[in-house]
Design a protein around this motif. Sequence first.
Motif, short mmCIF file in Angstrom:
data_model
loop_
_atom_site.label_atom_id
_atom_site.label_comp_id
_atom_site.label_asym_id
_atom_site.label_seq_id
_atom_site.Cartn_x
_atom_site.Cartn_y
_atom_site.Cartn_z
N VAL A 12 32.85 34.18 45.28
CA VAL A 12 32.39 34.41 46.64
C VAL A 12 31.39 35.38 46.93
CG1 VAL A 12 34.49 36.23 46.89
CG2 VAL A 12 33.68 34.65 48.79
N GLN A 13 30.62 35.48 47.89
CA GLN A 13 29.50 36.16 48.21
C GLN A 13 30.18 37.62 48.81
OE1 GLN A 13 26.90 34.33 50.71
NE2 GLN A 13 25.51 33.72 49.05
N ALA A 14 29.58 38.58 48.55
CA ALA A 14 29.91 39.95 49.15
C ALA A 14 30.14 39.87 50.76
CB ALA A 14 29.17 41.11 48.93
N GLY A 15 31.25 40.21 51.00
CA GLY A 15 31.77 40.01 52.42
C GLY A 15 32.59 39.07 52.85
N GLY A 16 32.65 38.22 51.80
CA GLY A 16 33.71 37.05 51.93
C GLY A 16 35.12 37.34 51.60
N SER A 17 36.04 36.29 52.03
CA SER A 17 37.45 36.25 51.72
C SER A 17 37.82 35.21 50.81
CB SER A 17 37.85 36.24 53.27
OG SER A 17 37.39 37.01 54.12
N LEU A 18 39.08 35.44 50.47
CA LEU A 18 39.82 34.58 49.63
C LEU A 18 41.39 34.75 49.96
CD1 LEU A 18 38.42 34.64 46.26
CD2 LEU A 18 38.13 32.75 47.56
N ARG A 19 42.22 33.77 49.71
CA ARG A 19 43.69 34.11 49.81
C ARG A 19 44.11 33.49 48.56
NH1 ARG A 19 48.28 31.39 53.60
NH2 ARG A 19 47.77 29.51 52.24
N LEU A 20 44.71 34.82 47.79
CA LEU A 20 45.50 34.38 46.41
C LEU A 20 46.83 34.06 46.59
CD1 LEU A 20 43.62 37.45 44.44
CD2 LEU A 20 42.70 35.32 45.13
N SER A 21 47.25 33.26 45.72
CA SER A 21 48.77 33.03 45.82
C SER A 21 49.48 32.98 44.51
CB SER A 21 48.98 31.43 46.20
OG SER A 21 48.26 30.97 47.44
N CYS A 22 50.82 33.61 44.81
CA CYS A 22 51.56 33.75 43.72
C CYS A 22 52.69 32.78 43.81
CB CYS A 22 51.83 35.27 43.56
SG CYS A 22 52.97 35.72 42.15
N ALA A 23 52.83 31.76 43.10
CA ALA A 23 54.16 30.81 43.19
C ALA A 23 55.04 31.00 42.15
CB ALA A 23 53.68 29.27 43.15
N ALA A 24 56.31 31.16 42.57
CA ALA A 24 57.41 31.31 41.69
C ALA A 24 58.22 29.98 41.41
CB ALA A 24 58.43 32.39 42.05
N SER A 25 58.74 29.94 40.18
CA SER A 25 59.65 28.77 39.80
C SER A 25 60.96 29.64 39.31
CB SER A 25 58.87 27.85 38.94
OG SER A 25 58.70 28.57 37.84
N GLN A 26 61.95 28.67 39.11
CA GLN A 26 63.31 28.97 38.61
C GLN A 26 64.14 30.06 39.09
OE1 GLN A 26 62.08 29.83 34.37
NE2 GLN A 26 62.49 27.60 33.87
N ARG A 27 63.50 30.83 40.01
CA ARG A 27 63.99 31.94 40.77
C ARG A 27 63.34 32.19 41.90
NH1 ARG A 27 67.37 31.29 37.27
NH2 ARG A 27 68.40 32.94 36.01
N THR A 28 64.20 32.56 43.11
CA THR A 28 63.62 32.84 44.42
C THR A 28 63.17 34.15 44.24
OG1 THR A 28 64.22 33.09 46.93
CG2 THR A 28 65.83 33.69 45.16
N LEU A 29 61.95 34.19 44.96
CA LEU A 29 61.18 35.59 45.19
C LEU A 29 61.89 36.51 46.10
CD1 LEU A 29 57.45 35.06 44.34
CD2 LEU A 29 59.05 36.10 43.10
N SER A 30 62.70 35.89 46.75
CA SER A 30 62.98 36.82 47.97
C SER A 30 63.90 38.06 47.77
CB SER A 30 64.15 36.05 48.84
OG SER A 30 65.05 35.62 48.28
N ARG A 31 64.32 38.11 46.56
CA ARG A 31 64.86 39.44 46.06
C ARG A 31 64.16 40.13 44.88
NH1 ARG A 31 70.06 39.75 48.27
NH2 ARG A 31 70.52 41.34 46.54
N TYR A 32 62.80 39.74 44.74
CA TYR A 32 62.32 40.69 43.98
C TYR A 32 61.03 41.40 44.66
CZ TYR A 32 63.73 37.78 39.91
OH TYR A 32 64.42 37.09 38.92
N THR A 33 60.64 42.41 44.04
CA THR A 33 59.57 43.12 44.46
C THR A 33 58.12 42.70 43.75
OG1 THR A 33 60.75 45.23 45.03
CG2 THR A 33 58.33 45.50 44.17
N VAL A 34 57.50 42.28 44.54
CA VAL A 34 56.14 41.68 44.03
C VAL A 34 54.89 42.44 44.04
CG1 VAL A 34 54.56 39.46 44.16
CG2 VAL A 34 57.18 39.21 44.45
N GLY A 35 54.29 42.60 43.09
CA GLY A 35 53.00 43.35 43.05
C GLY A 35 51.81 42.44 42.89
N TRP A 36 50.60 42.96 43.07
CA TRP A 36 49.42 42.34 42.61
C TRP A 36 48.54 43.40 41.64
CZ3 TRP A 36 47.54 37.57 42.73
CH2 TRP A 36 48.11 36.53 43.59
#
Length: 119
Positions: A12-36
């Motif tokens: 992407v060019q400077a000034g642009g945007s992206l949306r990064l995704s982190c998909a989980a399997s085997q467990r629900t993420l609702s009870r996890y602290t998630v970091g990037w």
Amino acid sequence: QVQLVESGGGLVQAGGSLRLSCAASQRTLSRYTVGWFRQGPGKEREFVAVRRWSTASTAYADAVKGRFTISRDNAKNTVYLQVNSLKPEDTAVYYCAATTRATMSFDYWGQGTQVTVSA
């Protein structure tokens, strides 16, 4: 055990945007602290953002504050990192990580997604 898969990176060019995704399997993420985290060329891995499951509170590295936003979609079992106003120094491999610990000690990591920002 939870498996994490990142996606959404790209060039992407400077000034642009992206949306990064982190998909989980085997467990629900609702009870996890998630970091990037990210690791730029020739640099050590650094913290970017975190969302705690217990309080839904978020925190950001100073370098990204005001430009990046971490969010969660429980229905999709996915955590997002919206990255706006990108700068060349944001170029890095971005990783998501998850933990059930109260401390910022992450047990599960994804394989990463590359973000490259051109000037």
